[in-house]
Design a protein around this motif. Structure first.
Motif, PDB file in Angstrom:
ATOM      1  N   SER A  21       0.830  -1.216   0.000  1.00 41.53           N
ATOM      2  CA  SER A  21       0.000   0.000   0.000  1.00 41.53           C
ATOM      3  C   SER A  21       0.857   1.254   0.000  1.00 41.53           C
ATOM      4  CB  SER A  21      -0.893   0.020   1.245  1.00 41.53           C
ATOM      5  OG  SER A  21      -0.091   0.092   2.406  1.00 41.53           O
ATOM      6  N   PHE A  22       0.252   2.355  -0.383  1.00 43.39           N
ATOM      7  CA  PHE A  22       0.931   3.648  -0.260  1.00 43.39           C
ATOM      8  C   PHE A  22       1.251   3.907   1.207  1.00 43.39           C
ATOM      9  CE2 PHE A  22       1.071   8.138   0.569  1.00 43.39           C
ATOM     10  CZ  PHE A  22       1.873   8.625  -0.456  1.00 43.39           C
ATOM     11  N   ASN A  23       0.314   3.571   2.061  1.00 45.53           N
ATOM     12  CA  ASN A  23       0.493   3.812   3.496  1.00 45.53           C
ATOM     13  C   ASN A  23       1.745   3.112   4.032  1.00 45.53           C
ATOM     14  OD1 ASN A  23      -0.142   2.939   6.473  1.00 45.53           O
ATOM     15  ND2 ASN A  23      -1.383   4.757   6.072  1.00 45.53           N
ATOM     16  N   ALA A  25       4.321   2.257   2.197  1.00 50.26           N
ATOM     17  CA  ALA A  25       5.465   2.963   1.597  1.00 50.26           C
ATOM     18  C   ALA A  25       5.749   4.237   2.388  1.00 50.26           C
ATOM     19  CB  ALA A  25       5.162   3.295   0.139  1.00 50.26           C
ATOM     20  N   TRP A 107      -9.391   5.257   9.347  1.00 50.78           N
ATOM     21  CA  TRP A 107     -10.604   4.446   9.195  1.00 50.78           C
ATOM     22  C   TRP A 107     -11.662   5.002  10.136  1.00 50.78           C
ATOM     23  CZ3 TRP A 107      -8.858  -1.469   8.976  1.00 50.78           C
ATOM     24  CH2 TRP A 107      -8.206  -1.691   7.757  1.00 50.78           C
ATOM     25  N   TRP A 108     -12.780   5.372   9.568  1.00 48.88           N
ATOM     26  CA  TRP A 108     -13.883   5.933  10.358  1.00 48.88           C
ATOM     27  C   TRP A 108     -13.405   7.061  11.266  1.00 48.88           C
ATOM     28  CZ3 TRP A 108     -17.770   4.976   7.686  1.00 48.88           C
ATOM     29  CH2 TRP A 108     -17.956   3.735   7.089  1.00 48.88           C
ATOM     30  N   PHE A 109     -12.613   7.956  10.658  1.00 51.26           N
ATOM     31  CA  PHE A 109     -12.072   9.124  11.374  1.00 51.26           C
ATOM     32  C   PHE A 109     -11.185   8.702  12.553  1.00 51.26           C
ATOM     33  CE2 PHE A 109     -15.028  12.947  10.334  1.00 51.26           C
ATOM     34  CZ  PHE A 109     -14.997  12.632   8.989  1.00 51.26           C
ATOM     35  N   GLY A 153      -8.777   8.789   2.689  1.00 48.56           N
ATOM     36  CA  GLY A 153      -9.468   8.659   1.411  1.00 48.56           C
ATOM     37  C   GLY A 153      -9.870  10.039   0.918  1.00 48.56           C
ATOM     38  N   GLY A 154     -10.231  10.912   1.837  1.00 52.51           N
ATOM     39  CA  GLY A 154     -10.689  12.261   1.499  1.00 52.51           C
ATOM     40  C   GLY A 154      -9.545  13.186   1.113  1.00 52.51           C
ATOM     41  N   PHE A 159     -11.025  18.182   4.742  1.00 52.49           N
ATOM     42  CA  PHE A 159     -10.692  18.226   6.164  1.00 52.49           C
ATOM     43  C   PHE A 159     -10.493  19.657   6.669  1.00 52.49           C
ATOM     44  CE2 PHE A 159      -9.573  13.945   4.865  1.00 52.49           C
ATOM     45  CZ  PHE A 159     -10.086  13.186   5.903  1.00 52.49           C
ATOM     46  N   PHE A 165     -15.757  16.824   5.790  1.00 51.50           N
ATOM     47  CA  PHE A 165     -15.418  16.069   7.008  1.00 51.50           C
ATOM     48  C   PHE A 165     -15.165  16.981   8.203  1.00 51.50           C
ATOM     49  CE2 PHE A 165     -13.399  12.410   4.324  1.00 51.50           C
ATOM     50  CZ  PHE A 165     -14.655  12.036   3.911  1.00 51.50           C
TER      51      PHE A 165
HETATM   52  C1  LIG Z   1     -12.879   0.694   7.037  1.00 53.33           C
HETATM   53  C2  LIG Z   1     -12.436   1.944   6.326  1.00 53.33           C
HETATM   54  C3  LIG Z   1     -12.793   3.172   6.847  1.00 53.33           C
HETATM   55  C4  LIG Z   1     -12.359   4.349   6.241  1.00 53.33           C
HETATM   56  N1  LIG Z   1     -12.685   5.557   6.804  1.00 53.33           N
HETATM   57  C5  LIG Z   1     -12.200   6.704   6.258  1.00 53.33           C
HETATM   58  C6  LIG Z   1     -12.469   7.980   6.855  1.00 53.33           C
HETATM   59  O1  LIG Z   1     -13.103   8.080   7.903  1.00 53.33           O
HETATM   60  N2  LIG Z   1     -11.981   9.093   6.235  1.00 53.33           N
HETATM   61  C7  LIG Z   1     -11.239   9.020   5.098  1.00 53.33           C
HETATM   62  O2  LIG Z   1     -10.816  10.065   4.580  1.00 53.33           O
HETATM   63  N3  LIG Z   1     -10.958   7.829   4.515  1.00 53.33           N
HETATM   64  C8  LIG Z   1     -11.408   6.675   5.058  1.00 53.33           C
HETATM   65  N4  LIG Z   1     -11.100   5.462   4.492  1.00 53.33           N
HETATM   66  C9  LIG Z   1     -10.198   5.441   3.326  1.00 53.33           C
HETATM   67  C10 LIG Z   1      -8.737   5.154   3.721  1.00 53.33           C
HETATM   68  O3  LIG Z   1      -8.276   6.085   4.677  1.00 53.33           O
HETATM   69  C11 LIG Z   1      -7.856   5.223   2.485  1.00 53.33           C
HETATM   70  O4  LIG Z   1      -8.308   4.250   1.570  1.00 53.33           O
HETATM   71  C12 LIG Z   1      -6.381   4.961   2.777  1.00 53.33           C
HETATM   72  O5  LIG Z   1      -5.892   5.837   3.757  1.00 53.33           O
HETATM   73  C13 LIG Z   1      -5.573   5.159   1.500  1.00 53.33           C
HETATM   74  O6  LIG Z   1      -4.236   4.769   1.731  1.00 53.33           O
HETATM   75  P1  LIG Z   1      -3.722   3.341   1.254  1.00 53.33           P
HETATM   76  O7  LIG Z   1      -2.268   3.253   1.485  1.00 53.33           O
HETATM   77  O8  LIG Z   1      -4.562   2.267   1.829  1.00 53.33           O
HETATM   78  O9  LIG Z   1      -4.004   3.447  -0.335  1.00 53.33           O
HETATM   79  P2  LIG Z   1      -3.551   2.444  -1.486  1.00 53.33           P
HETATM   80  O10 LIG Z   1      -4.777   2.176  -2.298  1.00 53.33           O
HETATM   81  O11 LIG Z   1      -2.766   1.295  -0.993  1.00 53.33           O
HETATM   82  O12 LIG Z   1      -2.522   3.343  -2.301  1.00 53.33           O
HETATM   83  C14 LIG Z   1      -2.920   4.242  -3.311  1.00 53.33           C
HETATM   84  C15 LIG Z   1      -2.090   3.943  -4.542  1.00 53.33           C
HETATM   85  O13 LIG Z   1      -0.690   4.147  -4.269  1.00 53.33           O
HETATM   86  C16 LIG Z   1       0.052   3.092  -4.863  1.00 53.33           C
HETATM   87  N5  LIG Z   1       1.359   2.952  -4.220  1.00 53.33           N
HETATM   88  C17 LIG Z   1       1.770   1.993  -3.348  1.00 53.33           C
HETATM   89  N6  LIG Z   1       3.061   2.173  -3.023  1.00 53.33           N
HETATM   90  C18 LIG Z   1       3.472   3.269  -3.696  1.00 53.33           C
HETATM   91  C19 LIG Z   1       4.697   3.962  -3.772  1.00 53.33           C
HETATM   92  N7  LIG Z   1       5.788   3.540  -3.104  1.00 53.33           N
HETATM   93  N8  LIG Z   1       4.780   5.061  -4.549  1.00 53.33           N
HETATM   94  C20 LIG Z   1       3.705   5.488  -5.230  1.00 53.33           C
HETATM   95  N9  LIG Z   1       2.508   4.875  -5.214  1.00 53.33           N
HETATM   96  C21 LIG Z   1       2.392   3.772  -4.441  1.00 53.33           C
HETATM   97  C22 LIG Z   1      -0.843   1.897  -4.708  1.00 53.33           C
HETATM   98  O14 LIG Z   1      -0.487   0.870  -5.589  1.00 53.33           O
HETATM   99  C23 LIG Z   1      -2.209   2.479  -5.013  1.00 53.33           C
HETATM  100  O15 LIG Z   1      -2.428   2.484  -6.400  1.00 53.33           O
HETATM  101  C24 LIG Z   1     -11.551   4.278   5.068  1.00 53.33           C
HETATM  102  C25 LIG Z   1     -11.210   3.027   4.542  1.00 53.33           C
HETATM  103  C26 LIG Z   1     -11.629   1.873   5.166  1.00 53.33           C
HETATM  104  C27 LIG Z   1     -11.220   0.530   4.581  1.00 53.33           C
END
Ligand SMILES: Cc1cc2nc3c(=O)[nH]c(=O)nc-3n(C[C@H](O)[C@H](O)[C@H](O)COP(=O)(O)OP(=O)(O)OC[C@H]3O[C@@H](n4cnc5c(N)ncnc54)[C@H](O)[C@@H]3O)c2cc1C
Length: 226
Positions: A21-23, A25, A107-109, A153-154, A159, A165
């Motif tokens: 995930s980006f996170n 990374a 996740w969920w704020f 995600g937002g 924010f 949000f």
């Molecule tokens: C249960 C749940 C609750 C949530 N609640 C909220 C909320 O309250 N508020 C809110 O805003 N969001 C919310 N979200 C969304 C969540 O916060 C985001 O989906 C998450 O933070 C995105 O980060 P990620 O690393 O998971 O994304 P990813 O989808 O893993 O990464 C995004 C992209 O970056 C790419 N990537 C990976 N590594 C690298 C790299 N080294 N360099 C460049 N690109 C790369 C990945 O391949 C992907 O294409 C929620 C999600 C869930 C599942």
């Protein structure tokens, strides 16, 4: 004789279920920035290590009382030296670190359950606060720093005051004040990448560079004055 200060130490507690995930990374970039700033870095990956997040009576068996009172059992376990081994290991890491970094997707704020469960089990009454320690400035981590490192995600606009949000400081309050400051930490500005899934590769590379710069500032602000 010159004296040499020990390197400052950082504990990163990471909670993303996908190592690609980006996170994840972002966490790796932050870890390297801390190392480059002279920190000794310890990473606890909660999903990779299959951390059990539920604070339950079994951890304290046999119980000291007829009914399960979690914080009374924590105090008893600290006093008797019977804390669960896995919990004790994490408590020792927390106590040893000058800087605590909680790394997670929002996740969920809030924190993903596995990370909230790490706090539930590791922020032990009697070890980090309460008992011989007090609360807030009198708690065991007083003088140390903590920071949130997260993705959303937002978008950034969502924010802001008036955004969908609302201001991020408002919903981070329960973590900043209720968890981190409660056990004594001084909380530093969070490091956030907004909506990485909605960016292209170039913008994501820029976002990671911004994380590196922000964590370098965090490292300076958290440097202990020994
Ligand atoms: C249960 C749940 C609750 C949530 N609640 C909220 C909320 O309250 N508020 C809110 O805003 N969001 C919310 N979200 C969304 C969540 O916060 C985001 O989906 C998450 O933070 C995105 O980060 P990620 O690393 O998971 O994304 P990813 O989808 O893993 O990464 C995004 C992209 O970056 C790419 N990537 C990976 N590594 C690298 C790299 N080294 N360099 C460049 N690109 C790369 C990945 O391949 C992907 O294409 C929620 C999600 C869930 C599942």
């Amino acid at each position: 004789m010159p004296t040499f200060d020990a390197a400052p130490t950082a504990l990163i507690v990471h909670a993303h279920p996908e190592p690609r995930s980006f996170n994840s990374a972002q966490m790796a970039v932050a870890a390297q920035a801390l190392r480059d700033a002279g920190y000794q870095v310890d990473v606890v990956d909660l999903y990779a290590s299959d951390w059990a997040p539920v604070l339950a009576a079994a951890e304290f068996a046999p119980l000291g009382g007829q009914v399960f009172k979690p914080q009374a059992e924590q105090m008893r376990a600290v006093r008797d030296g019977t804390l669960d081994e896995a919990v004790k290991e994490q408590v020792d890491k927390v106590l040893a670190a000058d800087l605590l970094v909680l790394s997670f997707p929002l996740w969920w704020f809030s924190l993903p359950a596995v990370l909230k469960g790490w706090v539930d089990r590791v922020f032990v009454m009697g070890a980090l606060f309460g008992g011989e320690h007090g609360f807030f400035d009198a708690a065991a981590l007083a003088g140390k720093h903590a920071v949130l490192l997260f993705t959303t995600g937002g978008s950034h606009e969502m924010f802001q005051p008036g955004g969908a949000f609302g201001p991020q400081d408002e919903f981070l309050f329960h973590i900043h004040r209720g968890m981190l400051e409660f056990v004594g930490y001084q909380v530093l500005d969070p490091v956030v990448s907004y909506g990485p899934a909605h960016l292209d590769d170039e913008a994501r590379a820029v976002a990671l560079e911004e994380v590196r710069k922000a964590v370098t500032v965090t490292a300076e602000n958290a440097r202990p004055s020994r």
